[in-house]
Design a protein around this motif. Structure first.
Motif, mmCIF file in Angstrom:
data_model
loop_
_atom_site.group_PDB
_atom_site.id
_atom_site.type_symbol
_atom_site.label_atom_id
_atom_site.label_comp_id
_atom_site.label_asym_id
_atom_site.label_seq_id
_atom_site.Cartn_x
_atom_site.Cartn_y
_atom_site.Cartn_z
ATOM 1 N N ILE A 140 -4.608 -0.227 -11.215
ATOM 2 C CA ILE A 140 -4.742 -0.573 -12.522
ATOM 3 C C ILE A 140 -6.122 0.239 -13.071
ATOM 4 C CG2 ILE A 140 -5.584 -2.245 -14.183
ATOM 5 C CD1 ILE A 140 -3.543 -4.013 -12.593
ATOM 6 N N GLU A 141 -7.157 0.319 -12.339
ATOM 7 C CA GLU A 141 -8.474 1.073 -12.676
ATOM 8 C C GLU A 141 -7.955 2.490 -12.737
ATOM 9 O OE1 GLU A 141 -10.983 -0.034 -9.472
ATOM 10 O OE2 GLU A 141 -11.721 -2.030 -10.508
ATOM 11 N N LYS A 142 -7.069 3.016 -11.936
ATOM 12 C CA LYS A 142 -6.626 4.457 -12.078
ATOM 13 C C LYS A 142 -5.656 4.777 -13.205
ATOM 14 C CE LYS A 142 -8.054 5.506 -7.122
ATOM 15 N NZ LYS A 142 -8.901 6.599 -7.699
ATOM 16 N N GLY A 143 -5.584 3.707 -13.899
ATOM 17 C CA GLY A 143 -4.547 3.836 -15.228
ATOM 18 C C GLY A 143 -3.176 3.523 -14.900
ATOM 19 N N VAL A 144 -2.892 3.004 -13.914
ATOM 20 C CA VAL A 144 -1.672 2.782 -13.597
ATOM 21 C C VAL A 144 -1.102 1.437 -14.331
ATOM 22 C CG1 VAL A 144 0.298 1.995 -11.942
ATOM 23 C CG2 VAL A 144 -1.156 3.871 -11.425
ATOM 24 N N SER A 145 -0.033 1.233 -15.013
ATOM 25 C CA SER A 145 0.263 0.008 -15.587
ATOM 26 C C SER A 145 0.311 -1.256 -14.534
ATOM 27 C CB SER A 145 1.734 0.225 -16.482
ATOM 28 O OG SER A 145 2.719 0.234 -15.650
ATOM 29 N N ALA A 146 0.178 -2.445 -15.344
ATOM 30 C CA ALA A 146 0.429 -3.580 -14.338
ATOM 31 C C ALA A 146 1.794 -3.636 -13.932
ATOM 32 C CB ALA A 146 -0.107 -4.776 -15.105
ATOM 33 N N SER A 147 2.598 -3.407 -14.615
ATOM 34 C CA SER A 147 4.142 -3.649 -13.934
ATOM 35 C C SER A 147 4.422 -2.430 -12.888
ATOM 36 C CB SER A 147 5.124 -3.387 -15.213
ATOM 37 O OG SER A 147 4.692 -2.169 -16.022
ATOM 38 N N GLY A 148 4.041 -1.237 -13.092
ATOM 39 C CA GLY A 148 3.862 -0.193 -12.177
ATOM 40 C C GLY A 148 3.175 -0.363 -11.058
ATOM 41 N N ALA A 149 2.013 -1.009 -11.139
ATOM 42 C CA ALA A 149 1.309 -1.587 -9.914
ATOM 43 C C ALA A 149 2.151 -2.321 -9.071
ATOM 44 C CB ALA A 149 -0.043 -1.760 -10.365
ATOM 45 N N GLU A 150 2.650 -3.533 -9.686
ATOM 46 C CA GLU A 150 3.401 -4.498 -9.167
ATOM 47 C C GLU A 150 4.556 -3.993 -8.680
ATOM 48 O OE1 GLU A 150 3.720 -7.923 -7.805
ATOM 49 O OE2 GLU A 150 2.186 -7.662 -9.251
ATOM 50 N N GLU A 151 5.328 -3.075 -9.163
ATOM 51 C CA GLU A 151 6.458 -2.194 -8.276
ATOM 52 C C GLU A 151 5.978 -1.533 -7.153
ATOM 53 O OE1 GLU A 151 9.493 1.222 -9.413
ATOM 54 O OE2 GLU A 151 8.724 0.193 -11.116
ATOM 55 N N ALA A 152 5.012 -1.017 -7.217
ATOM 56 C CA ALA A 152 4.655 -0.345 -6.051
ATOM 57 C C ALA A 152 4.145 -1.074 -4.965
ATOM 58 C CB ALA A 152 3.303 0.649 -6.557
ATOM 59 N N LEU A 153 3.868 -2.369 -5.022
ATOM 60 C CA LEU A 153 3.493 -3.098 -3.975
ATOM 61 C C LEU A 153 4.409 -3.748 -3.173
ATOM 62 C CD1 LEU A 153 0.953 -5.738 -5.650
ATOM 63 C CD2 LEU A 153 0.463 -3.815 -4.131
ATOM 64 N N GLN A 154 5.863 -3.148 -3.576
ATOM 65 C CA GLN A 154 6.986 -3.464 -2.443
ATOM 66 C C GLN A 154 6.809 -2.699 -1.342
ATOM 67 O OE1 GLN A 154 10.514 -0.970 -3.572
ATOM 68 N NE2 GLN A 154 9.438 -0.149 -5.331
ATOM 69 N N PHE A 155 5.948 -1.797 -1.297
ATOM 70 C CA PHE A 155 5.625 -0.921 -0.081
ATOM 71 C C PHE A 155 4.505 -1.543 0.571
ATOM 72 C CE2 PHE A 155 7.308 2.104 -2.958
ATOM 73 C CZ PHE A 155 8.348 2.592 -2.434
ATOM 74 N N PHE A 156 3.963 -2.910 0.212
ATOM 75 C CA PHE A 156 3.067 -3.583 0.846
ATOM 76 C C PHE A 156 3.615 -4.887 1.089
ATOM 77 C CE2 PHE A 156 -1.763 -3.833 1.366
ATOM 78 C CZ PHE A 156 -2.003 -4.673 2.412
ATOM 79 N N PRO A 157 4.734 -5.106 2.222
ATOM 80 C CA PRO A 157 5.320 -6.464 2.359
ATOM 81 C C PRO A 157 4.501 -7.436 2.954
ATOM 82 C CG PRO A 157 6.033 -4.867 3.986
ATOM 83 C CD PRO A 157 5.034 -4.004 2.650
ATOM 84 N N PHE A 158 4.811 -8.591 2.840
ATOM 85 C CA PHE A 158 4.274 -10.034 3.244
ATOM 86 C C PHE A 158 4.152 -9.715 4.586
ATOM 87 C CE2 PHE A 158 4.451 -14.139 5.182
ATOM 88 C CZ PHE A 158 3.197 -14.755 4.433
ATOM 89 N N ASP A 159 4.827 -9.392 5.467
ATOM 90 C CA ASP A 159 4.665 -9.304 7.011
ATOM 91 C C ASP A 159 3.697 -8.409 7.496
ATOM 92 O OD1 ASP A 159 6.284 -7.030 6.362
ATOM 93 O OD2 ASP A 159 7.363 -7.094 8.040
ATOM 94 N N LYS A 160 3.420 -7.226 6.500
ATOM 95 C CA LYS A 160 2.353 -6.024 6.894
ATOM 96 C C LYS A 160 1.141 -6.617 6.204
ATOM 97 C CE LYS A 160 1.477 -2.326 8.120
ATOM 98 N NZ LYS A 160 1.966 -1.633 9.550
#
Length: 271
Positions: A140-160
């Protein structure tokens, strides 16, 4: 009408050219352009060129220089739109130039905030100790929207996240053995929160974290902490006052009343 008299390559930049013009008073330097514009507008010696075209070429060349700056900035790694805009502002490009350059970068698929966000998350998972919440904050500090940041967090799954947090917690526990079990748990929990791990991840970590319980372990810890407190206070207090200061200090460090009384009995009363 001005006429091109000479075109020379710049010494410090082989892909830029100096255009010399004759306005009817002899040859003089006119302007410079990038090779791309030289070819695109078929600029050549003896070509007549009016003032409006000169102004247009100078403007296009300025935009091209701004575009080149952006490409150079992108050559190191992917960037968000905000990062590129901020960089170009520092390079004193005006808003109109920046808008045109950003449009071109989008058309050429050289900038895409969602792809940038996805890539950054994947990189942080592999190379950083940050948890998902800190990574989202960074996006978000780099200008990505909150929804875009949330979508990207799919690459940081719970088990990881659990795997990464558990590794940190185990390392922290190994280096903090001289703390009480309660204080150690509080320290690890606080550190994991500061690193951006969610509460459900932290809960799972403590369920998997090997317990260092046992009277011997806790006793070794209270002896270490108690003797430090003793050295700190024994020159300033004695008797009941000294015992109370040590008791208070040990309680704040998370030790139980029973263990504190044992320490006082065995290490203070016997002195």
């Amino acid at each position: 009408m001005p006429k091109i008299t000479r075109i020379t390559t710049q010494k410090k930049s082989k892909n830029r050219y100096n255009i010399f013009l004759d306005h009817g008073q002899g040859e003089a330097y006119g302007f410079s352009v990038d090779e791309e514009l030289l070819v695109k507008f078929h600029l050549r010696k003896s070509m007549e060129i009016d003032e409006s075209m000169i102004a247009a070429l100078i403007q296009k060349d300025t935009i091209h220089k701004t575009y080149t700056l952006a490409i150079h900035y992108l050559s190191y790694r992917m960037r968000s739109e905000k990062e590129i805009r901020d960089y170009l502002v520092k390079k004193e490009a005006d808003d109109e130039q920046i808008d045109e350059v950003m449009n071109r970068l989008r058309e050429e698929k050289l900038v895409d905030d969602q792809e940038f966000a996805n890539s950054l998350v994947r990189t942080r998972v592999q190379t950083s100790s940050k948890g998902p919440l800190l990574v989202k904050k960074e996006l978000i500090e780099k200008g990505v929207s909150a929804s875009g940041a949330e979508e990207a967090l799919q690459f940081f799954p719970f088990d990881k996240a659990v795997e990464k947090a558990l590794k940190f917690a185990e390392k922290k526990a190994a280096s903090e053995k001289k703390k009480s079990q309660r204080q150690l748990i509080q320290t690890i929990q606080q550190n994991l929160m500061q690193k951006g791990f969610q509460s459900d991840v932290i809960k799972e970590v403590f369920e998997q974290l090997p317990e260092e319980e046992g009277e011997d372990t806790e006793w070794e810890a209270i002896v270490y902490q108690g003797e430090k407190l003793l050295k700190k206070f024994e020159r300033k207090a004695e008797g009941y006052e000294l015992k109370q200061k040590i008791k208070t200090g040990l309680y704040r460090k998370g030790f139980s009343f029973d263990l504190i009384e044992r320490f006082i009995e065995e290490k203070i009363n016997e002195r």
